[in-house]
Design an enzyme around this catalytic site. Structure first.
Site, PDB file in Angstrom:
ATOM      1  N   HIS A  82      11.926  -4.726  -6.248  1.00  0.00           N
ATOM      2  CA  HIS A  82      12.416  -5.165  -4.902  1.00  0.00           C
ATOM      3  C   HIS A  82      13.860  -4.820  -4.866  1.00  0.00           C
ATOM      4  O   HIS A  82      14.767  -5.017  -5.472  1.00  0.00           O
ATOM      5  CB  HIS A  82      12.121  -6.521  -4.546  1.00  0.00           C
ATOM      6  CG  HIS A  82      12.506  -6.664  -2.998  1.00  0.00           C
ATOM      7  ND1 HIS A  82      13.416  -6.747  -2.375  1.00  0.00           N
ATOM      8  CD2 HIS A  82      11.360  -7.400  -2.038  1.00  0.00           C
ATOM      9  CE1 HIS A  82      13.337  -7.057  -1.277  1.00  0.00           C
ATOM     10  NE2 HIS A  82      12.033  -7.339  -1.030  1.00  0.00           N
ATOM     11  N   GLY A 172      26.426 -10.760  -8.937  1.00  0.00           N
ATOM     12  CA  GLY A 172      26.487  -9.671  -7.687  1.00  0.00           C
ATOM     13  C   GLY A 172      26.765 -10.328  -6.328  1.00  0.00           C
ATOM     14  O   GLY A 172      28.100 -11.121  -6.448  1.00  0.00           O
TER      15      GLY A 172
END
Length: 562
Positions: A82, A172
């Site tokens: 994904h 992130g």
């Protein structure tokens, strides 16, 4: 009215269940927040978590979960099918009850600000929380994914809305926003080819595919006068889609986000993928839902597939869901449990249907016990439900009767109406007992001071009015069902004529029994204008019900006599 929002964060971990559990423990640590669903995917290495509650509590739970995910997940080591850009990849807030989208967006901004300032994670706003329309689309924000964001974040147009302008190698970045209810839905194919799956995804998704000269895959991209690539729109509005290969199952899938299920419902998306797959020599073998689905989506799907078969849609809610599961192959990869996957079932207060959920034995025993409830009002409602159910049964038998194929829609319509009356009357079984309990609770209130006496008196009168209104609703619903019962006695399957007769007896008894409860409770209510109006209308309903029952019984006996 309590404001409710749903939060559906996606965490970049779908393999290590201990990490997932530590994250969801943070959610559950916030009192008043209800964890509804945890859906890990090994191949995507991603877990979708769903929880609901009042806005302040939900954003606290979301903050704690984002914090814990950042501590436990190392994005520099993450691999998965994904698209993703952070440990908490995306965290949408969704309005559920008594709250506007604008208010929900403000809560999303508050959460994003806190994550950026306290956790030092770069945060991007999206959908309704993002005012800059050039960067409110999740796929546009996430383009380049984790690996590409070390450079992307330095571009002036891609500085985060909150948090540092430095990409965090371990955690992130995170995208936080407010959006409408979205269904994440994957359709399984009998192929292992990601390229072929992508071809179908481009066929159906709203964005379609880039227009090329000659070869649709390798040809030169055709641009407009501004140099932007032209595109061929896909066949489904409000649908995003990509193709991928799921190693865990050994199949390729079309992975879709249905962003507006009023525009493109679940069943239409499934059927369109089936059509496009067949055109390309492939077959759909099943599908899977990621996270939760609204009840209406499943009921609409069940009706859709029954109508395609020219079968009656006037079946129970449970049966409609079963048909939807079978038709879309929702249990192909893992069992689909409606109690765990349908949002309304997870939010349902089970005490509100305690009596209706009992077995026949338990219901009879509870009625026969020394407890005053359930009493005549609940029994009247249940009699009405049985009458409506019998009338519906005759309609369904008539819809499927051999030789009557051209009349299936007529009887399907009657059966659907009958199901509505049956469901309403079953709810009233519990509501009548709840109404009685409200009166008992009001009588139990303290009356030591004048203020307490006044409060007790008001509570008693309010409860009494409610105890009048509930059996009055039973009267109306039971009488309404007699229209269906009469139609079935007149035109339904002659082999079931006696069932229509018994249905009429039940409905008439429900009306009379409920009216007795209306009258006894009205005697204790001081607003005489209200009670006189209710009694007058009740007398009319009772008179009509008795006359209609006599008419139906005469029809039934006449046909039996033949």
């Amino acid at each position: 009215m309590t404001k409710l929002i749903e939060c559906v964060p996606n965490f970049s971990e779908g393999v290590n269940l201990d990490i997932i559990k530590q994250i969801t423990n943070e959610v559950e640590s916030v009192e008043g927040v209800r964890l509804l669903n945890v859906d890990p995917g090994k191949a995507t290495n991603r877990t979708v978590v769903t929880f609901v509650g009042e806005p302040e509590k939900v954003i606290e739970a979301a903050f704690l979960a984002i914090k814990k995910a950042g501590e436990l997940i190392d994005m520099s080591k993450h691999k998965g099918e994904h698209p993703r850009m952070g440990a908490t990849d995306v965290c949408p807030l969704i309005p559920i009850a008594n709250i506007t989208m604008q208010e929900t967006a403000e809560y999303a901004k508050r959460l994003a600000k806190r994550v950026g300032e306290e956790l030092f994670i770069p945060v991007y706003l999206y959908e309704h929380a993002q005012e800059d329309k050039s960067r409110n689309n999740l796929s546009v924000i996430r383009a380049g994914e984790y690996e590409g964001f070390f450079k992307k974040i330095k571009l002036p147009q891609w500085q985060p809305d909150f948090g540092p302008v430095e990409y965090d190698a371990k955690r992130g970045a995170t995208v936080i926003g407010a959006r409408d209810f979205l269904i994440a839905y994957n359709v399984n194919l009998n192929t292992t080819s990601t390229r072929r799956a992508n071809s179908i995804a481009f066929d159906v998704r709203e964005a379609g595919r880039v227009l090329r000269d000659g070869d649709p895959i390798n040809g030169k991209i055709i641009t407009d006068e501004h140099g932007k690539p032209k595109s061929i729109p896909g066949s489904l509005k409000s649908v995003k889609a990509i193709g991928w290969f799921i190693e865990e199952y050994g199949v390729a899938q079309i992975s879709m986000n249905l962003t507006n299920i009023e525009v493109t419902p679940l069943h239409i998306a499934f059927d369109e993928v089936c059509k496009k797959a067949a055109e390309r020599g492939m077959r759909v073998t099943g599908s899977e839902l990621v996270g939760l689905v609204p009840l209406k989506s499943m009921l609409d799907a069940g009706k859709y597939f029954l109508l395609k078969q020219q079968r009656s849609v006037g079946v129970s809610e449970k049966e409609l869901i079963r048909i939807a599961i079978l038709s879309m192959g929702l249990s192909e990869l893992a069992p689909f449990n409606p109690e765990e996957r349908i949002i309304e079932y997870l939010l349902k207060d089970k005490s509100s249907s305690k009596l209706a959920s009992m077995s026949l034995f338990d219901f009879a025993d509870e009625t026969a016990s020394e407890s005053p409830a359930p009493g005549g009002g609940s029994i009247a409602a249940y009699l009405g439900a049985l009458g409506a159910a019998l009338g519906t049964m005759v309609a369904n038998l008539s819809s499927h009767k051999k030789g009557w194929d051209d009349r299936w829609q007529e009887f399907s319509d009657w059966a659907e109406k009958g199901q509505q009356y049956k469901d309403e009357l079953l709810k009233l079984v519990d509501l009548d007992t709840a109404a009685f309990n409200k009166i008992m609770e009001a009588f139990a209130l303290s009356k030591s001071t004048p203020e307490e006496k006044a409060a007790r008196d008001k509570a008693t009168q309010d409860a009494t009015k409610y105890a009048i209104e509930i059996p009055f609703k039973v009267m109306k619903a039971a009488y309404g069902s007699m229209t269906i019962i009469k139609a079935m006695a007149e035109t339904g399957n002659p082999n079931s004529i006696s069932d229509a007769g018994v249905a009429a007896l039940c409905a008439r008894s429900a009306v009379i029994g409920a009216f007795m409860n209306v009258k006894i409770n009205a005697s204790g209510y001081r607003d005489k204008a209200f009670t006189e109006a209710v009694i007058a209308e009740g007398n009319e309903i009772e008179k009509k019900a008795i006359a209609l029952e006599a008419e139906i019984i005469e029809l039934v006996n006449g046909k039996i006599g033949q």
